[in-house]
Design a protein around this motif. Sequence first.
Motif, PDB file in Angstrom:
ATOM      1  N   ILE A   1       0.833  -1.204   0.000  1.00 22.43           N
ATOM      2  CA  ILE A   1       0.000   0.000   0.000  1.00 22.43           C
ATOM      3  C   ILE A   1       0.866   1.251   0.000  1.00 22.43           C
ATOM      4  N   CYS A   2       1.903   1.258   0.826  1.00 25.84           N
ATOM      5  CA  CYS A   2       2.809   2.413   0.860  1.00 25.84           C
ATOM      6  C   CYS A   2       3.490   2.611  -0.492  1.00 25.84           C
ATOM      7  N   ASP A   3       3.934   1.525  -1.100  1.00 19.27           N
ATOM      8  CA  ASP A   3       4.559   1.619  -2.426  1.00 19.27           C
ATOM      9  C   ASP A   3       3.588   2.166  -3.455  1.00 19.27           C
ATOM     10  N   ALA A   4       2.326   1.719  -3.385  1.00 19.49           N
ATOM     11  CA  ALA A   4       1.328   2.183  -4.344  1.00 19.49           C
ATOM     12  C   ALA A   4       1.048   3.669  -4.156  1.00 19.49           C
ATOM     13  N   TYR A   5       0.916   4.101  -2.913  1.00 18.90           N
ATOM     14  CA  TYR A   5       0.720   5.530  -2.660  1.00 18.90           C
ATOM     15  C   TYR A   5       1.902   6.345  -3.174  1.00 18.90           C
ATOM     16  N   ASP A   6       3.113   5.853  -2.940  1.00 23.12           N
ATOM     17  CA  ASP A   6       4.310   6.566  -3.399  1.00 23.12           C
ATOM     18  C   ASP A   6       4.327   6.671  -4.921  1.00 23.12           C
ATOM     19  N   ASP A   7       3.916   5.594  -5.591  1.00 23.35           N
ATOM     20  CA  ASP A   7       3.884   5.599  -7.053  1.00 23.35           C
ATOM     21  C   ASP A   7       2.845   6.590  -7.559  1.00 23.35           C
ATOM     22  N   ALA A   8       1.680   6.597  -6.937  1.00 22.49           N
ATOM     23  CA  ALA A   8       0.635   7.544  -7.335  1.00 22.49           C
ATOM     24  C   ALA A   8       1.071   8.979  -7.064  1.00 22.49           C
ATOM     25  N   ALA A   9       1.704   9.213  -5.926  1.00 26.85           N
ATOM     26  CA  ALA A   9       2.168  10.561  -5.591  1.00 26.85           C
ATOM     27  C   ALA A   9       3.208  11.046  -6.594  1.00 26.85           C
ATOM     28  N   SER A  10       4.079  10.147  -7.037  1.00 24.43           N
ATOM     29  CA  SER A  10       5.080  10.525  -8.043  1.00 24.43           C
ATOM     30  C   SER A  10       4.411  10.938  -9.351  1.00 24.43           C
ATOM     31  N   ALA A  11       3.373  10.199  -9.742  1.00 24.84           N
ATOM     32  CA  ALA A  11       2.644  10.538 -10.960  1.00 24.84           C
ATOM     33  C   ALA A  11       1.993  11.910 -10.839  1.00 24.84           C
ATOM     34  N   MET A  12       1.467  12.225  -9.665  1.00 25.94           N
ATOM     35  CA  MET A  12       0.829  13.523  -9.461  1.00 25.94           C
ATOM     36  C   MET A  12       1.860  14.650  -9.458  1.00 25.94           C
ATOM     37  N   ARG A  13       2.995  14.411  -8.849  1.00 27.84           N
ATOM     38  CA  ARG A  13       4.031  15.451  -8.833  1.00 27.84           C
ATOM     39  C   ARG A  13       4.549  15.724 -10.237  1.00 27.84           C
ATOM     40  N   ARG A  14       4.713  14.672 -11.033  1.00 24.82           N
ATOM     41  CA  ARG A  14       5.173  14.874 -12.412  1.00 24.82           C
ATOM     42  C   ARG A  14       4.160  15.702 -13.193  1.00 24.82           C
ATOM     43  N   ALA A  15       2.887  15.422 -12.993  1.00 20.76           N
ATOM     44  CA  ALA A  15       1.847  16.190 -13.684  1.00 20.76           C
ATOM     45  C   ALA A  15       1.881  17.644 -13.238  1.00 20.76           C
ATOM     46  N   ALA A  16       2.079  17.886 -11.955  1.00 27.39           N
ATOM     47  CA  ALA A  16       2.125  19.248 -11.440  1.00 27.39           C
ATOM     48  C   ALA A  16       3.281  20.029 -12.047  1.00 27.39           C
ATOM     49  N   VAL A  17       4.417  19.364 -12.197  1.00 30.55           N
ATOM     50  CA  VAL A  17       5.589  20.029 -12.790  1.00 30.55           C
ATOM     51  C   VAL A  17       5.338  20.356 -14.261  1.00 30.55           C
ATOM     52  N   ARG A  18       4.699  19.438 -14.983  1.00 28.36           N
ATOM     53  CA  ARG A  18       4.457  19.648 -16.412  1.00 28.36           C
ATOM     54  C   ARG A  18       3.599  20.879 -16.680  1.00 28.36           C
TER      55      ARG A  18
END
Length: 244
Positions: free
Chosen positions: A68-85
């Motif tokens: 679960i922690c890994d999945a949250y971290d993966d989702a958070a990374s996807a959101m941060r990348r979108a925010a930067v774009r």
Amino acid sequence: MAVSGKSTPRQRYRDQVRGEIKQAALEQIRTGGAPALSLNAVAKQLGVTGPALYKYFKNRDDLLTELICDAYDDAASAMRRAAVRVADGSPRERLHALGTAYRQWAVDAPHLYQLLAGTPSPSYQAPAETVERARAVLGPFLPVLGGGHCPPAAEELRAQMRRWLDETPAVVEWVSSNMPDADADADPDPATALAGTIIVWARLHGIVSLEVQGQFSGMGHRVATLVDAELGALADSMGMAGKG
């Protein structure tokens, strides 16, 4: 003696085995959902005994928590990348980009999304560390929505968010880390940001959950169009400027 800052061969081996266990567990979840996860089945797949797995994970819930922690971290990374774009985009463009990224992550990894959105087992109790990681997924929405205006229908929700901030230092820290310029007496307003983030999360969660469960099958709309409509309606209600 191990060199400071570098892992030992034993630690690297341990990390490798833990990674293999988690991959085997994820395959089980991908096939049958979280309830299908069995340590004995994982051990059999890896060619080891069941007790051998307890050298790496205390029990099934311990393994679930890591996944679960890994999945949250993966989702958070996807959101941060979108925010930067879309960092230089308008508030509406940023909102749409974040909502699209949230949906795309879930569609690309439905077994992970359902692991986060559902109940892994009736007895499972998620530890506090999963809460922090869940907030990291939603964090990028805060600065986008904090500059909007709370719609009249959400004023009571905003008031509840203000009380939450007043009573919960961890929430203040979370908001501040994403909105360093937040000001309760001006824009961006942290209570408005929280109210908007809860609204957008609830709307996206409803749509994405239906999609990954196949509930839209046979209907005449594109799910992306529905997401755009919901995000656009929220942006309109909060007076957010720009295209989107």
